[in-house]
Structure formats: C-alpha cells, structure tokens
Design a protein around this motif. Structure first.
Motif, mmCIF file in Angstrom:
data_model
loop_
_atom_site.group_PDB
_atom_site.id
_atom_site.type_symbol
_atom_site.label_atom_id
_atom_site.label_comp_id
_atom_site.label_asym_id
_atom_site.label_seq_id
_atom_site.Cartn_x
_atom_site.Cartn_y
_atom_site.Cartn_z
ATOM 1 N N ARG A 1 -6.926 4.245 1.655
ATOM 2 C CA ARG A 1 -5.702 3.370 1.002
ATOM 3 C C ARG A 1 -5.628 2.158 0.986
ATOM 4 N N THR B 1 -9.856 10.139 2.859
ATOM 5 C CA THR B 1 -8.805 9.307 1.666
ATOM 6 C C THR B 1 -8.769 7.903 2.401
ATOM 7 N N HIS C 1 -10.545 8.819 -2.727
ATOM 8 C CA HIS C 1 -11.120 9.717 -1.997
ATOM 9 C C HIS C 1 -12.797 9.281 -2.182
ATOM 10 N N PHE D 1 -9.334 -1.620 2.106
ATOM 11 C CA PHE D 1 -9.064 -0.071 1.983
ATOM 12 C C PHE D 1 -9.252 0.362 3.687
ATOM 13 N N THR E 1 -2.809 -1.034 0.444
ATOM 14 C CA THR E 1 -1.545 -1.662 0.187
ATOM 15 C C THR E 1 -1.306 -3.183 0.503
ATOM 16 N N ARG F 1 1.251 9.249 7.632
ATOM 17 C CA ARG F 1 0.950 10.496 6.829
ATOM 18 C C ARG F 1 1.930 11.675 7.356
ATOM 19 N N SER G 1 -4.750 4.436 -3.822
ATOM 20 C CA SER G 1 -5.674 5.331 -2.907
ATOM 21 C C SER G 1 -6.919 5.811 -3.537
ATOM 22 N N LEU H 1 -3.854 6.867 -7.781
ATOM 23 C CA LEU H 1 -5.204 7.369 -7.358
ATOM 24 C C LEU H 1 -6.220 6.493 -8.194
#
Length: 218
Positions: A204, A202, A166, A183, A206, A215, A164, A132
């Motif tokens: 992410r 949220t 927020h 993201f 990768t 999810r 990840s 995070l």
C-alpha cells in the motif's frame, strides 16, 4: 510491477502488479504530459561532406491513455514480461490472441489504463482498477530505464489518495521497486487465492498526509 491479473475470459483472478523488474476506463487519446528524464540517443545536426548519414533523433517518450488499437502490443508486453522476469510461474497456456482478447474485453473496459509510448512503439503499460494497481508491466528490454517510475507516477496521479497492489513474495525486483517508491507491506497470504498458488504480499502507498488504516478497521 509484479502482481498482475492473469488473462481470463471473465474477471481476472490473479493479480501481481509487477513491473517485471483502476477505475472507469477511458480510451481518450489525450496524452499525459510526461517524458523520460534521460537524453535521447546522440545525433548530429550537421554532417561533413561524405560522412555517413546520422541516425534520426528518437521520438519523445509519452505516457498516454490506452486505446483499443494498443491491445495487441499490450498483450505482447504482458506475455514477454512475465516470461522473462518471473520464471518461477507455471508455463503460459494462453496464446497471444487469447491475451489480446482479455486486454480488449476485460482490462481496457474495467481499468484506467495508460501506456508508455515512443512514437508508435509501446514500451509498457499500467492498469488501475479502483484503488488497485492491477497491472504494471514493461517490455523486458526497457527495464531499469525509468519507464516503470513514469507509469507508476501516472497511476498515482489517477488515485492521489493511495494505491494498493499484490506482488508475489518471490518477485524480489518488484518488491524492491515498490519499496523504493514508498509502498509498504500491509498483508500477506499463502497464495491459495491466486491461480498460481504462490504466496503473495499486499502493498500500500498512501500520501504522507493521509493515514493508512490498520487492517480490519473501517
């Protein structure tokens, strides 16, 4: 950039990795080799007789691991960034001393924290806890100068398999910044789980070679 953990005497309940535009801690002073891709302020190498003195070149910008003596400056950046870039937040009730204690007792021990520094001057910081990106804040006067991208790059080097974060839905600048850096939104909530009670996203990131699990899947 946007969603940060709010200062707290225990665990940090609110996160918005906003640049106002973490794994184990390490307080080594080893610097991560990174410098801004922008020229320093111009200065003369020679001066004509009688000419006014010229300004000294600015120290190079470095991204390095945070150390305990950085805590007051990190706290000041955190407070100033949130106040200037997120005016929709409730009034700040924590004092500088309280935020400094939170940084010293919670952020540095629990997060991999790096700072952007020009000589002794701190310009921003990022904190990663596990996967995070828990904090990414800049001093308001250095926004949009590439420093946020350098801090984010350092966070990615620390967690190369993915990150990840927020972010408040209202934080349009942060959302645009993170979208620019690859993201994407993977979840939404109504804000009931954060101290501000503001809807959040949220996000992410990768690497392209690593698939993002849906999810609810293992």
């Amino acid at each position: 950039m946007d969603r940060k953990a709010r200062p707290h005497t225990g665990t940090a309940p609110h996160r918005d990795s906003g640049t106002a535009i973490t794994s184990s801690s390490n307080t080594s002073t080893t610097a991560i080799n990174a410098s801004m891709n922008m020229p320093d302020a111009p200065y003369a190498t020679t001066a004509s007789p009688g000419a006014p003195p010229t300004a000294a070149p600015a120290p190079p910008l470095t991204i390095r691991l945070a150390i305990p003596t950085d805590t007051p400056a990190i706290a000041a950046i955190h407070l100033a960034s949130r106040q200037v870039t997120m005016p929709y937040l409730p009034p700040q009730r924590r004092t500088h001393d309280e935020v400094t204690r939170w940084v010293r007792e919670i952020v540095l021990p629990q997060c991999h924290t790096v700072v952007a520094a020009r000589g002794p001057e701190l310009l921003g910081y990022a904190a990663v806890r596990g996967e995070l990106l828990d904090q990414l804040y800049l001093r308001p006067d250095v926004r949009r100068t590439g420093i946020g991208s350098l801090l984010l790059a350092a966070a990615r080097r620390h967690r190369p398999d993915g990150l990840s974060l927020h972010v408040f839905q209202l934080n349009a600048d942060a959302r645009a910044f993170y979208a620019h850096h690859g993201f994407r939104v993977v979840a939404r909530d109504d804000g009931s789980g954060n101290m501000e009670n503001l809807p959040q996203l949220t996000l992410r990131w990768t690497p392209a070679s690593v698939p993002v699990p849906r999810r609810g899947t293992p």
